[in-house]
Design a protein around this motif. Structure first.
Motif, PDB file in Angstrom:
ATOM      1  N   VAL A 257     -19.378  31.807  -7.180  1.00  0.00           N
ATOM      2  CA  VAL A 257     -20.030  31.651  -5.712  1.00  0.00           C
ATOM      3  C   VAL A 257     -20.755  30.161  -6.140  1.00  0.00           C
ATOM      4  O   VAL A 257     -21.466  30.076  -7.097  1.00  0.00           O
ATOM      5  CB  VAL A 257     -20.929  32.825  -5.475  1.00  0.00           C
ATOM      6  CG1 VAL A 257     -21.840  32.442  -4.064  1.00  0.00           C
ATOM      7  CG2 VAL A 257     -20.339  33.785  -5.204  1.00  0.00           C
ATOM      8  N   SER A 258     -20.356  29.029  -5.074  1.00  0.00           N
ATOM      9  CA  SER A 258     -20.725  27.734  -5.052  1.00  0.00           C
ATOM     10  C   SER A 258     -20.849  27.335  -3.849  1.00  0.00           C
ATOM     11  O   SER A 258     -20.198  27.881  -2.644  1.00  0.00           O
ATOM     12  CB  SER A 258     -20.047  27.295  -5.882  1.00  0.00           C
ATOM     13  OG  SER A 258     -18.769  26.789  -5.587  1.00  0.00           O
ATOM     14  N   PRO A 259     -21.734  26.229  -3.552  1.00  0.00           N
ATOM     15  CA  PRO A 259     -21.681  25.594  -2.107  1.00  0.00           C
ATOM     16  C   PRO A 259     -20.381  25.109  -1.624  1.00  0.00           C
ATOM     17  O   PRO A 259     -20.059  25.246  -0.575  1.00  0.00           O
ATOM     18  CB  PRO A 259     -22.798  24.447  -2.288  1.00  0.00           C
ATOM     19  CG  PRO A 259     -23.310  24.762  -3.551  1.00  0.00           C
ATOM     20  CD  PRO A 259     -22.573  25.600  -4.432  1.00  0.00           C
ATOM     21  N   ILE A 260     -19.541  24.743  -2.389  1.00  0.00           N
ATOM     22  CA  ILE A 260     -18.108  24.297  -2.149  1.00  0.00           C
ATOM     23  C   ILE A 260     -17.469  25.433  -1.635  1.00  0.00           C
ATOM     24  O   ILE A 260     -16.726  25.471  -0.536  1.00  0.00           O
ATOM     25  CB  ILE A 260     -17.451  23.503  -3.215  1.00  0.00           C
ATOM     26  CG1 ILE A 260     -16.240  22.671  -2.717  1.00  0.00           C
ATOM     27  CG2 ILE A 260     -16.811  24.514  -4.338  1.00  0.00           C
ATOM     28  CD1 ILE A 260     -16.754  21.502  -1.736  1.00  0.00           C
ATOM     29  N   GLY A 261     -17.705  26.789  -1.874  1.00  0.00           N
ATOM     30  CA  GLY A 261     -16.957  27.756  -1.557  1.00  0.00           C
ATOM     31  C   GLY A 261     -17.480  28.356  -0.070  1.00  0.00           C
ATOM     32  O   GLY A 261     -16.951  28.537   0.568  1.00  0.00           O
ATOM     33  N   LEU A 262     -18.762  28.021   0.018  1.00  0.00           N
ATOM     34  CA  LEU A 262     -19.344  28.345   1.421  1.00  0.00           C
ATOM     35  C   LEU A 262     -18.754  27.247   2.480  1.00  0.00           C
ATOM     36  O   LEU A 262     -18.358  27.781   3.464  1.00  0.00           O
ATOM     37  CB  LEU A 262     -20.868  28.068   1.357  1.00  0.00           C
ATOM     38  CG  LEU A 262     -21.633  28.341   2.675  1.00  0.00           C
ATOM     39  CD1 LEU A 262     -21.263  29.670   3.336  1.00  0.00           C
ATOM     40  CD2 LEU A 262     -23.224  28.168   2.243  1.00  0.00           C
ATOM     41  N   ILE A 263     -18.707  26.105   2.104  1.00  0.00           N
ATOM     42  CA  ILE A 263     -17.916  25.258   3.086  1.00  0.00           C
ATOM     43  C   ILE A 263     -16.459  25.608   3.105  1.00  0.00           C
ATOM     44  O   ILE A 263     -16.283  25.479   4.372  1.00  0.00           O
ATOM     45  CB  ILE A 263     -18.157  23.699   2.294  1.00  0.00           C
ATOM     46  CG1 ILE A 263     -19.651  23.294   2.312  1.00  0.00           C
ATOM     47  CG2 ILE A 263     -17.315  22.677   3.136  1.00  0.00           C
ATOM     48  CD1 ILE A 263     -19.715  21.910   1.531  1.00  0.00           C
ATOM     49  N   GLY A 264     -15.719  25.829   2.150  1.00  0.00           N
ATOM     50  CA  GLY A 264     -14.512  26.254   2.307  1.00  0.00           C
ATOM     51  C   GLY A 264     -14.464  27.547   3.189  1.00  0.00           C
ATOM     52  O   GLY A 264     -13.406  27.753   4.269  1.00  0.00           O
TER      53      GLY A 264
END
Length: 95
Positions: free
Chosen positions: A65-72
């Motif tokens: 889980v990471s911020p780039i995953g939230l954006i995607g």
């Protein structure tokens, strides 16, 4: 100690990200379409699997889980909700 994430924490993280992504997608593309909460959740889950997983693998190289995953996930949910809204509107017109 091992650097692995607890599977329950990972599942909970993906669920929260899916909910957030679905509601953000609704703010962007769902104006006036009156989507149900379950539709937003499903769009968020689909967006998480498609967009979040893809961007995480491209930029991070893993499935954490990471911020780039939230954006995607949010981008994926926007696409899923836009397509779902188009099909829903189209089927309502033909009925």
């Amino acid at each position: 100690m091992d650097d692995m994430i607890n599977p329950i924490s990972l599942l909970l993280g993906f669920t929260v990200i899916a909910l957030v992504a679905g509601f953000v997608a609704n703010l962007i593309v769902g104006k006036g379409k009156h989507f149900e909460t379950w539709e937003l959740f499903v769009a968020g889950i689909a967006g998480s699997f498609v967009g979040g997983t893809l961007l995480n693998l491209i930029f991070e190289g893993d499935l954490n889980v990471s911020p780039i995953g939230l954006i995607g996930s949010t981008l994926g949910a926007i696409i899923v909700l836009a397509v779902w809204g188009w099909f829903r509107t189209r089927s309502a017109r033909s009925a």
